[in-house]
Design a protein around this motif. Structure first.
Motif, short mmCIF file in Angstrom:
data_model
loop_
_atom_site.label_atom_id
_atom_site.label_comp_id
_atom_site.label_asym_id
_atom_site.label_seq_id
_atom_site.Cartn_x
_atom_site.Cartn_y
_atom_site.Cartn_z
N GLU A 1 95.44 81.97 11.65
CA GLU A 1 95.63 83.16 12.48
C GLU A 1 95.15 84.43 11.80
O GLU A 1 94.44 85.24 12.40
CB GLU A 1 97.12 83.29 12.82
CG GLU A 1 97.48 84.54 13.59
CD GLU A 1 98.97 84.81 13.61
OE1 GLU A 1 99.36 85.88 14.07
OE2 GLU A 1 99.75 83.93 13.15
N TYR B 1 92.12 86.79 13.18
CA TYR B 1 92.39 88.16 13.62
C TYR B 1 91.47 89.14 12.90
O TYR B 1 90.89 90.04 13.51
CB TYR B 1 93.85 88.49 13.35
CG TYR B 1 94.36 89.74 14.03
CD1 TYR B 1 94.90 89.69 15.31
CD2 TYR B 1 94.30 90.97 13.40
CE1 TYR B 1 95.38 90.83 15.94
CE2 TYR B 1 94.77 92.12 14.02
CZ TYR B 1 95.30 92.04 15.28
OH TYR B 1 95.76 93.17 15.90
N ASN C 1 89.17 84.76 22.98
CA ASN C 1 89.55 83.78 23.99
C ASN C 1 89.59 82.36 23.41
O ASN C 1 90.42 81.53 23.78
CB ASN C 1 88.61 83.84 25.18
CG ASN C 1 88.76 85.14 25.96
OD1 ASN C 1 89.84 85.75 25.96
ND2 ASN C 1 87.70 85.59 26.61
N LYS D 1 92.80 82.22 21.41
CA LYS D 1 93.97 82.19 22.29
C LYS D 1 94.17 80.79 22.87
O LYS D 1 95.30 80.33 23.03
CB LYS D 1 93.82 83.22 23.41
CG LYS D 1 94.03 84.64 22.93
CD LYS D 1 94.34 85.61 24.06
CE LYS D 1 93.17 85.81 24.98
NZ LYS D 1 93.42 86.88 25.98
N LYS D 2 93.07 80.13 23.17
CA LYS D 2 93.16 78.74 23.66
C LYS D 2 93.68 77.83 22.55
O LYS D 2 94.51 76.94 22.79
CB LYS D 2 91.79 78.26 24.14
CG LYS D 2 91.82 76.88 24.78
CD LYS D 2 90.44 76.50 25.33
CE LYS D 2 90.48 75.10 25.97
NZ LYS D 2 89.15 74.72 26.49
N TYR E 1 95.62 78.58 20.09
CA TYR E 1 97.03 78.85 19.80
C TYR E 1 97.87 78.99 21.07
O TYR E 1 98.90 79.66 21.07
CB TYR E 1 97.15 80.14 18.97
CG TYR E 1 96.61 80.01 17.56
CD1 TYR E 1 97.27 79.23 16.62
CD2 TYR E 1 95.45 80.67 17.19
CE1 TYR E 1 96.78 79.12 15.33
CE2 TYR E 1 94.95 80.56 15.89
CZ TYR E 1 95.62 79.78 14.97
OH TYR E 1 95.14 79.68 13.69
N GLN E 2 97.45 78.34 22.14
CA GLN E 2 98.12 78.51 23.43
C GLN E 2 99.60 78.08 23.42
O GLN E 2 100.39 78.54 24.24
CB GLN E 2 97.38 77.74 24.51
CG GLN E 2 97.28 76.25 24.27
CD GLN E 2 96.39 75.56 25.30
OE1 GLN E 2 96.15 76.10 26.38
NE2 GLN E 2 95.90 74.38 24.97
N VAL F 1 99.33 84.36 20.59
CA VAL F 1 98.51 84.73 21.75
C VAL F 1 98.73 86.21 22.09
O VAL F 1 97.77 86.95 22.37
CB VAL F 1 98.84 83.84 22.95
CG1 VAL F 1 98.15 84.35 24.21
CG2 VAL F 1 98.42 82.39 22.67
N ARG F 2 99.99 86.64 22.04
CA ARG F 2 100.31 88.03 22.34
C ARG F 2 99.62 88.98 21.35
O ARG F 2 99.12 90.04 21.73
CB ARG F 2 101.82 88.24 22.29
CG ARG F 2 102.29 89.59 22.84
CD ARG F 2 103.81 89.71 22.82
NE ARG F 2 104.44 88.61 23.50
CZ ARG F 2 105.19 87.67 22.91
NH1 ARG F 2 105.41 87.73 21.62
NH2 ARG F 2 105.73 86.69 23.59
N PHE G 1 96.77 88.47 19.82
CA PHE G 1 95.35 88.55 20.19
C PHE G 1 95.15 89.34 21.47
O PHE G 1 94.15 90.06 21.62
CB PHE G 1 94.75 87.15 20.30
CG PHE G 1 94.37 86.55 18.98
CD1 PHE G 1 93.26 87.01 18.29
CD2 PHE G 1 95.13 85.54 18.41
CE1 PHE G 1 92.90 86.48 17.07
CE2 PHE G 1 94.78 85.00 17.18
CZ PHE G 1 93.66 85.47 16.50
N ASP G 2 96.09 89.21 22.41
CA ASP G 2 96.03 90.02 23.64
C ASP G 2 96.05 91.51 23.28
O ASP G 2 95.29 92.32 23.84
CB ASP G 2 97.22 89.71 24.55
CG ASP G 2 97.01 88.46 25.39
OD1 ASP G 2 95.84 88.08 25.59
OD2 ASP G 2 98.00 87.86 25.83
N HIS H 1 96.92 87.19 32.46
CA HIS H 1 97.38 88.43 31.85
C HIS H 1 98.34 89.15 32.79
O HIS H 1 98.19 89.12 34.02
CB HIS H 1 96.17 89.34 31.54
CG HIS H 1 96.49 90.48 30.63
ND1 HIS H 1 97.12 91.62 31.06
CD2 HIS H 1 96.27 90.65 29.29
CE1 HIS H 1 97.27 92.45 30.04
NE2 HIS H 1 96.76 91.88 28.96
#
Length: 540
Positions: A392, A396, A416, A419-420, A422-423, A429-430, A432-433, A523
């Motif tokens: 991670e 990042y 993306n 995020k997939k 670490y879904q 995920v948050r 990365f969002d 989202h």
């Protein structure tokens, strides 16, 4: 004292000095315990623990390089290498308060000060084995997280074994907490406190306030506990929780500082202090904490490549936020030193190599130069090649680097991808969002948030004309944040309902909306984005 009942017990003595091991072993043999193993460091001790069912471990606190006695205890417990019947005792000549408080926070069964006589050892042996026999059913239930059984075992010990009543009372209260029987716990704690002040019981009582979101009451209560017993370090953690809930983050940092000074070996608490220091934009203090964590982690279960990276990243932010030229020079040297240590320690790890490539790109004076562009392409290709191995923190940092190099499309694609990957981990995920929405500094985020909140307040009062400049200023600091962009667009649309449609205004809104093409369908702002976008195009 008769120790014949314990003669078949297996004892391990862990000390890095051979003469000390031999001395303690001789005392044990003279007392009738003949199955005594010797270990000189963490590795040799772990090997013995794997091969033999050890009943008692007498471990020195200082073991030279690598893991100390407390870290060994932590690791063996986490990895379930010690049976519940095994007794662990820390031995040390250290008397400094921070060492003692830190050591006891790891909860060894006892703490034995050097030097000690054979008589003292004999008395302690009898006490240790007797206590373990009494507490074993409770400890087994704790390991299974069978809280009803913990409560039953605790009650039985309270009634039948007064010497161990305090241990049983603490575990009984914890069992009631886990079973959500807070009223019963409150009655029990008041019964104890009506007789005398007991710091752990008073702390537990205020934990109920915390659970019930009575943060002001919890804050007052924990502060009073710490006034009376400043060495009860767990109370600092609960107080910090209360202060954070009350948005008193600067004060929270001050109290965590006090806790770390009293018990500096707790890595989780150090990390909590680091995070709040970063939120308070105190990057110098965060750097100090990260350096301490890196040094404490060396040779332990906590050591990993991500700690090196986290420290370097914070140093970079500190460098950007200091006007002290001497400190800037110190940071430059420290980054190079830590990066070198990371690559030596993790030479075969792609995370180390990729992070270093990204670091080189960030340090480039001309981020849009052809050479840098080529380096970014190479970094991107190698990241996709090793995407399954990338952790991670590395992921990042690489994505941040791409955004900084104005490679938004590539960065979005990589975000993306991660995020997939670490879904199943919503917190990652948050994170990365948030990066995708705000690939800017923490200071810019805080300023943008404050401006956005002012705009929202005006928007709620239908003062759209006054709200728009706040949203625009927030977007200058955070150009891709969906909430801010949508607030800006919605304010314009509502104003145009009253003042009439302005084609230039509509086109401006559509231009800003195009920044949100990265939004995934899941989202939280996606539905609002689609609706506003459709309405704008209708007007157009």
């Amino acid at each position: 004292m008769d120790l014949t009942n314990f003669k078949n017990k297996k004892v391990m003595v862990v000390d890095d000095f051979a003469n000390v091991r031999r001395s303690i072993k001789a005392q044990l043999i003279d007392l009738g315990l003949v199955n005594v193993f010797e270990a000189y460091d963490g590795e040799s001790a772990t090997k013995i623990l794997k091969e033999a069912k050890v009943d008692l471990i007498l471990c020195d606190y200082n073991l030279g390089k690598g893991r100390d006695g407390a870290r060994l205890l932590e690791e063996w417990r986490v990895r379930k290498m010690m049976q519940q019947s095994t007794i662990f005792v820390l031995i040390t000549a250290e008397t400094a308060r921070d060492v003692v408080v830190s050591a006891m926070e790891f909860e060894p069964d006892d703490y034995l000060a050097k030097p000690f006589t054979m008589e003292v050892l004999a008395n302690r042996l009898h006490r240790w084995f007797e206590r373990r026999q009494v507490l074993l059913p409770l400890l087994v239930s704790l390991e299974k997280h069978d809280w009803a059984a913990v409560a039953d075992a605790s009650r039985q010990i309270i009634e039948e074994h007064p010497r161990y009543r305090s241990i049983a009372q603490k575990n009984y209260v914890e069992a009631l907490f886990q079973l959500k029987q807070f009223t019963q716990a409150e009655h029990f704690l008041h019964g104890l406190l009506d007789k005398r002040f007991v710091s752990w019981a008073q702390t537990a009582l205020h934990r109920i306030d915390l659970i019930q979101n009575k943060y002001e009451s919890a804050e007052t209560g924990f502060k009073e506990v710490l006034r009376k017993d400043p060495n009860l370090v767990e109370a600092y953690d609960y107080l910090a929780h209360s202060l954070q809930a009350l948005d008193k983050e600067e004060e929270m940092q001050e109290w965590l500082e006090q806790a770390v000074q009293r018990a500096p070996k707790n890595i989780d608490r150090q990390r909590k202090l680091i995070r709040i220091a970063q939120r308070n934009l105190d990057y110098r203090r965060a750097s100090q904490g990260l350096r301490d964590v890196l040094n404490m982690s060396t040779g332990t279960m906590h050591e990993h490549v991500g700690i090196f990276q986290e420290y370097i990243k914070n140093l970079q932010v500190e460098e950007q936020n200091t006007d002290n030229d001497q400190r800037k020079r110190e940071i430059t040297k420290e980054i190079a030193s830590v990066n070198r240590r990371m690559n030596e320690r993790y030479s075969a790890d792609p995370n180390s190599r990729l992070f270093s490539k990204a670091l080189t790109i960030r340090n480039s004076k001309d981020k849009l130069a052809a050479k840098t562009h080529e380096a970014v392409n190479e970094l991107l290709a190698q990241t996709f090649e090793h995407v399954d191995e990338v952790i991670e923190d590395t992921a990042y940092f690489i994505c941040e680097t791409l955004y900084e190099a104005e490679r938004e499309s590539d960065a979005d694609e990589l975000v993306n991808k991660f995020k997939k990957k670490y879904q199943d981990y919503p917190d990652i995920v948050r994170r990365f969002d948030e990066l995708q929405a705000e690939p800017v500094s923490m200071e810019s985020r805080k300023q943008a948030k404050a401006l956005n909140l002012k705009g929202i307040e005006l928007y709620k009062n239908k003062n759209y004309e006054q709200a728009i400049p706040y949203f625009r200023s927030a977007m200058e600091l955070s150009p891709r944040h969906p909430g801010i962009i949508l607030n800006f667009v919605q304010s314009h649309m509502l104003r145009m309902k009253t003042d009439g449609i302005d084609e230039d205004e509509v086109n401006l809104c559509l231009e800003y909306m195009s920044r949100l093409k990265y939004l995934p369908e899941d989202h939280s702002q996606y539905e609002r984005f689609v609706k506003l976008n459709a309405n704008l195009k209708k007007i157009q």
